[in-house]
Design a protein around this motif. Structure first.
Motif, PDB file in Angstrom:
ATOM      1  N   LEU A 182       0.827  -1.204   0.000  1.00  0.00           N
ATOM      2  CA  LEU A 182       0.000   0.000   0.000  1.00  0.00           C
ATOM      3  C   LEU A 182       0.864   1.259   0.000  1.00  0.00           C
ATOM      4  O   LEU A 182       0.527   2.256  -0.658  1.00  0.00           O
ATOM      5  N   HIS A 183       1.959   1.206   0.719  1.00  0.00           N
ATOM      6  CA  HIS A 183       2.892   2.343   0.743  1.00  0.00           C
ATOM      7  C   HIS A 183       3.471   2.595  -0.645  1.00  0.00           C
ATOM      8  O   HIS A 183       3.577   3.739  -1.101  1.00  0.00           O
ATOM      9  N   ASP A 184       3.846   1.513  -1.338  1.00  0.00           N
ATOM     10  CA  ASP A 184       4.441   1.648  -2.673  1.00  0.00           C
ATOM     11  C   ASP A 184       3.407   2.093  -3.704  1.00  0.00           C
ATOM     12  O   ASP A 184       3.725   2.816  -4.647  1.00  0.00           O
ATOM     13  N   GLU A 185       2.160   1.654  -3.524  1.00  0.00           N
ATOM     14  CA  GLU A 185       1.104   1.987  -4.480  1.00  0.00           C
ATOM     15  C   GLU A 185       0.668   3.440  -4.361  1.00  0.00           C
ATOM     16  O   GLU A 185       0.340   4.088  -5.368  1.00  0.00           O
ATOM     17  N   ALA A 186       0.638   3.964  -3.134  1.00  0.00           N
ATOM     18  CA  ALA A 186      -0.012   5.245  -2.839  1.00  0.00           C
ATOM     19  C   ALA A 186       0.359   6.392  -3.767  1.00  0.00           C
ATOM     20  O   ALA A 186      -0.536   7.065  -4.295  1.00  0.00           O
ATOM     21  N   PRO A 187       1.641   6.662  -4.032  1.00  0.00           N
ATOM     22  CA  PRO A 187       1.953   7.821  -4.877  1.00  0.00           C
ATOM     23  C   PRO A 187       1.550   7.650  -6.337  1.00  0.00           C
ATOM     24  O   PRO A 187       1.449   8.631  -7.069  1.00  0.00           O
ATOM     25  N   ALA A 188       1.310   6.404  -6.763  1.00  0.00           N
ATOM     26  CA  ALA A 188       0.998   6.140  -8.168  1.00  0.00           C
ATOM     27  C   ALA A 188      -0.478   5.862  -8.420  1.00  0.00           C
ATOM     28  O   ALA A 188      -0.874   5.598  -9.560  1.00  0.00           O
ATOM     29  N   PHE A 189      -1.312   5.932  -7.367  1.00  0.00           N
ATOM     30  CA  PHE A 189      -2.703   5.518  -7.504  1.00  0.00           C
ATOM     31  C   PHE A 189      -3.643   6.672  -7.181  1.00  0.00           C
ATOM     32  O   PHE A 189      -3.486   7.346  -6.158  1.00  0.00           O
ATOM     33  N   SER A 190      -4.623   6.887  -8.058  1.00  0.00           N
ATOM     34  CA  SER A 190      -5.546   8.012  -7.910  1.00  0.00           C
ATOM     35  C   SER A 190      -6.474   7.847  -6.716  1.00  0.00           C
ATOM     36  O   SER A 190      -7.025   6.761  -6.469  1.00  0.00           O
ATOM     37  N   SER A 191      -6.705   8.945  -6.008  1.00  0.00           N
ATOM     38  CA  SER A 191      -7.631   8.938  -4.880  1.00  0.00           C
ATOM     39  C   SER A 191      -9.077   8.724  -5.327  1.00  0.00           C
ATOM     40  O   SER A 191      -9.941   8.409  -4.508  1.00  0.00           O
ATOM     41  N   ALA A 192      -9.351   8.875  -6.616  1.00  0.00           N
ATOM     42  CA  ALA A 192     -10.712   8.711  -7.130  1.00  0.00           C
ATOM     43  C   ALA A 192     -11.074   7.248  -7.382  1.00  0.00           C
ATOM     44  O   ALA A 192     -12.229   6.948  -7.688  1.00  0.00           O
ATOM     45  N   ALA A 215     -26.657   8.755 -14.969  1.00  0.00           N
ATOM     46  CA  ALA A 215     -27.890   8.098 -14.538  1.00  0.00           C
ATOM     47  C   ALA A 215     -27.876   7.756 -13.059  1.00  0.00           C
ATOM     48  O   ALA A 215     -28.918   7.427 -12.490  1.00  0.00           O
ATOM     49  N   SER A 216     -26.702   7.823 -12.425  1.00  0.00           N
ATOM     50  CA  SER A 216     -26.552   7.442 -11.023  1.00  0.00           C
ATOM     51  C   SER A 216     -26.879   8.602 -10.098  1.00  0.00           C
ATOM     52  O   SER A 216     -26.818   9.769 -10.491  1.00  0.00           O
ATOM     53  N   ALA A 217     -27.197   8.254  -8.847  1.00  0.00           N
ATOM     54  CA  ALA A 217     -27.508   9.298  -7.862  1.00  0.00           C
ATOM     55  C   ALA A 217     -27.339   8.733  -6.457  1.00  0.00           C
ATOM     56  O   ALA A 217     -28.274   8.697  -5.671  1.00  0.00           O
ATOM     57  N   VAL A 218     -26.108   8.285  -6.155  1.00  0.00           N
ATOM     58  CA  VAL A 218     -25.868   7.655  -4.863  1.00  0.00           C
ATOM     59  C   VAL A 218     -24.746   8.315  -4.078  1.00  0.00           C
ATOM     60  O   VAL A 218     -24.602   8.098  -2.892  1.00  0.00           O
ATOM     61  N   SER A 219     -23.931   9.140  -4.757  1.00  0.00           N
ATOM     62  CA  SER A 219     -22.801   9.779  -4.088  1.00  0.00           C
ATOM     63  C   SER A 219     -22.515  11.120  -4.748  1.00  0.00           C
ATOM     64  O   SER A 219     -22.422  11.214  -5.976  1.00  0.00           O
ATOM     65  N   LEU A 220     -22.334  12.149  -3.935  1.00  0.00           N
ATOM     66  CA  LEU A 220     -22.015  13.468  -4.489  1.00  0.00           C
ATOM     67  C   LEU A 220     -20.648  13.484  -5.162  1.00  0.00           C
ATOM     68  O   LEU A 220     -20.407  14.304  -6.053  1.00  0.00           O
ATOM     69  N   ASN A 221     -19.763  12.577  -4.765  1.00  0.00           N
ATOM     70  CA  ASN A 221     -18.460  12.511  -5.431  1.00  0.00           C
ATOM     71  C   ASN A 221     -18.564  11.969  -6.853  1.00  0.00           C
ATOM     72  O   ASN A 221     -17.584  11.990  -7.605  1.00  0.00           O
ATOM     73  N   MET A 222     -19.736  11.494  -7.237  1.00  0.00           N
ATOM     74  CA  MET A 222     -19.974  11.101  -8.621  1.00  0.00           C
ATOM     75  C   MET A 222     -20.510  12.275  -9.436  1.00  0.00           C
ATOM     76  O   MET A 222     -20.938  12.105 -10.574  1.00  0.00           O
ATOM     77  N   ARG A 223     -20.491  13.467  -8.824  1.00  0.00           N
ATOM     78  CA  ARG A 223     -20.908  14.689  -9.500  1.00  0.00           C
ATOM     79  C   ARG A 223     -19.882  15.811  -9.356  1.00  0.00           C
ATOM     80  O   ARG A 223     -19.697  16.609 -10.270  1.00  0.00           O
TER      81      ARG A 223
END
Length: 445
Positions: free
Chosen positions: A8-18, A149-157
Motif C-alpha cells: 500500500l505504501h508503494d502503491e499510494a503515490p501512483a494511484f488516484s484517490s478517485a 444516470a446514477s444518484a448515490v454519491s455526491l463525489n460522482m458529480r
C-alpha cells in the motif's frame, strides 16, 4: 513493515484517490471459494463477493480451467471485426436466459457501466427520443452515461460536470421515506405521484426514451422496489411509449434467489444490463433486450476492442455452467432464508439493528441509534471494523447499512462461522467495547 503495509505504501503515490472507496488497509492476494487471503497471509470470510462480482466464489476450478484452456488457444482477437468461438456460443445461451419473450439479442461490453451506457444509446435510437429517467439512490456505473444516470454519491458529480444531458431523476421509493402510520398503498401512491411530477410539469412524456431502474437497489442499500409501485411505473412507461430497462449488474445471476431480480415482479423488461458476476468478475458485460431494439443501431455504435473477447466469454460460459450445475440460484434462496432468520434474531437481541432486508443471499441491515431510530454511521463503522478484526470482510452502504453479499458457494460451515463473527461484533458493540478505527473519517462511501 508487513507486506500489506509495504504494498500500500508503494502503491499510494501512483494511484488516484478517485479510484478506491477506502475500508481496510489490506491487499487481497488470493482466494478460494468464500475465503480470501491478504498479502500477510490472513484469511477472511468474504461477505462482499467482490461487490457481488464473484457469485461463483473465488478461483472456482471449472472457471479457472476454462480461462486457462482458452488462454492457451487465443487470448484476444478483437470481436469488433471477427467472431470468436466462445462468444458465438455464449450469446445465444445468455439471450435464452433473459426474462424477455420473443427474439432477444445482445451487445457486449467490458463493465456494467458501459452496459448501462448502451441502454441509453439503444433506447434513444429505437424511440427517437432523448430523455432517460433514473432514480435517486441508483448506482449504474462510472462512465459518463452511467454516472449521469446514477444518484448515490455526491463525489460522482463533484467537479466533473456537465453531465450527460437529457437525464431525469425521480425519487426511489425507499422504505425509510415511509411516513409514520402510512400504509403501503398510500406510500406507493405518494411515491408514484412524485414519479409522475416531472412529466406533468417540465418533461414531456412523449419525449422520454426509457425508464432505467434497479429492481432491487444495490449500492443504494439493498432495497427492493415495492411491487405495486413497480407495476405502476411499468404500466406508465408502456402507456407513453417509454422503454422499461432494468439494471441487473449487481443483483443478477442468482444473487436474489432468482436468476434476475426483475423476476420477483413478474415483469418483462425491454432492455437489461448485465455485468459483474457474468464472467466471475472478469471484465465482461452485456446489454440484452428485444431484438428489434438491439438492431436499431449500426456498428460501430457499440463496439469495443476487447468486449466479448475469447477469455472473458469462456469464463462466462463456465460461470453459467457452475450456476446451473451447482444450483446456485436455489442455494441463494435457501441460504438467504437462513441469513434472514439470523439477522431477525439478532434484531431482537440488539436494539441498534433496524430494518433487515434480505432477498436471496443478499441483504441490507440498517444500524440505528436505539433512542432516536436515526442512522448511526459511527456505530456501523465500528461494527464493520470489528467484523474485519474477527476475520470477515463486510462493508457499509449509505453510511449505516451493512452490505451482506457472500459468494453463493459459501459453505454451511463458513456461513455459520460468519454468523458467529457478526454476533460477536454486535455483542462487543452492545457492551461498549468498540471504538472507531484511526482512519474512520476515510472509510466508506
Amino acid at each position: 513493515m508487513g507486506k500489506n503495509e509495504q504494498l500500500l505504501h508503494d502503491e499510494a503515490p501512483a494511484f488516484s484517490s478517485a479510484s478506491r472507496v477506502k475500508y481496510y488497509n489490506i491487499v487481497i492476494e488470493s482466494g478460494k471459494g468464500a475465503i480470501v487471503t491478504d498479502a500477510d497471509g490472513n484469511d477472511y470470510i468474504d461477505l462482499l463477493a467482490s461487490a457481488s462480482a464473484t457469485n461463483t466464489g473465488h478461483a472456482h476450478p471449472h472457471v479457472v480451467k476454462a480461462i486457462q484452456d482458452q488462454a492457451a488457444k487465443l487470448i484476444q482477437y478483437t470481436p469488433a471485426y471477427f467472431a470468436n468461438a466462445t462468444a458465438a456460443k455464449l450469446a445465444p445461451r445468455l439471450a435464452a436466459l433473459a426474462p424477455i419473450s420473443g427474439p432477444v439479442a445482445l451487445s457486449w461490453g467490458n463493465s456494467g457501466s458501459d452496459a448501462n451506457d448502451a441502454i441509453i444509446k439503444f433506447a434513444r435510437a429505437y424511440t427517437g427520443r432523448q430523455y432517460i429517467v433514473s432514480f435517486t439512490g441508483a448506482y449504474h456505473g462510472s462512465t459518463y452515461g452511467s454516472i449521469s444516470a446514477s444518484a448515490v454519491s455526491l463525489n460522482m458529480r463533484r467537479k466533473i460536470g456537465p453531465m450527460l444531458p437529457g437525464m431525469v431523476k425521480v425519487p426511489f421509493p425507499d422504505p425509510w421515506k415511509r411516513l409514520p402510520n402510512e400504509s403501503e398503498d398510500d406510500f406507493v401512491d405518494r411515491m408514484f405521484a412524485a414519479f409522475k411530477l416531472p412529466f406533468e410539469t417540465y418533461v414531456p412524456a412523449e419525449e422520454v426514451a426509457a425508464v432505467l431502474i434497479e429492481p432491487i437497489q444495490g449500492d443504494g442499500g439493498i432495497v427492493k422496489t415495492p411491487t405495486k409501485y413497480m407495476q405502476k411505473v411499468y404500466d406508465y412507461a408502456h402507456e407513453h411509449g417509454m422503454l422499461f430497462a432494468v439494471d441487473e449488474v449487481n443483483q443478477g445471476l442468482g444473487r436474489t434467489g432468482k436468476w434476475w431480480s426483475i423476476e420477483h415482479f413478474g415483469l418483462e423488461p425491454d432492455l437489461m444490463s448485465v455485468g459483474k458476476s457474468i464472467a466471475s468478475g472478469l471484465p465482461l458485460s452485456a446489454v440484452i433486450g428485444r431484438q428489434d431494439i438491439l438492431n436499431s443501431l449500426g456498428s460501430p455504435a457499440n463496439v469495443f476492442t476487447t468486449a466479448g473477447n475469447p477469455v472473458t466469454t469462456a469464463a462466462a460460459m463456465a460461470t453459467l455452467d457452475v450456476i446451473e450445475d451447482e444450483h446456485l440460484v436455489e442455494r441463494s434462496a435457501k441460504l438467504g432464508e437462513r441469513a434472514k432468520a439470523f439477522f431477525e434474531a439478532e434484531k431482537q437481541k440488539y436494539p441498534f439493528i433496524g430494518d433487515v432486508r434480505m432477498y436471496g443471499l443478499n441483504g441490507g441491515i440498517n444500524i440505528v441509534d436505539p433512542e432516536t431510530g436515526a442512522d448511526d454511521v459511527d456505530a456501523t463503522t465500528k461494527l464493520i471494523y470489528r467484523v474485519f478484526e474477527l476475520g470477515a470482510l463486510i462493508i457499509s452502504l449509505r453510511g449505516n447499512v451493512l452490505r451482506f453479499q457472500p459468494p453463493l458457494v459459501i459453505t454451511d460451515e463458513q456461513l455459520d462461522k460468519a454468523f458467529e463473527i457478526l454476533d460477536q461484533a454486535f455483542s462487543d458493540f452492545a457492551a461498549g467495547k468498540l471504538s472507531l478505527p484511526d482512519n474512520a473519517d476515510e472509510m466508506g462511501w
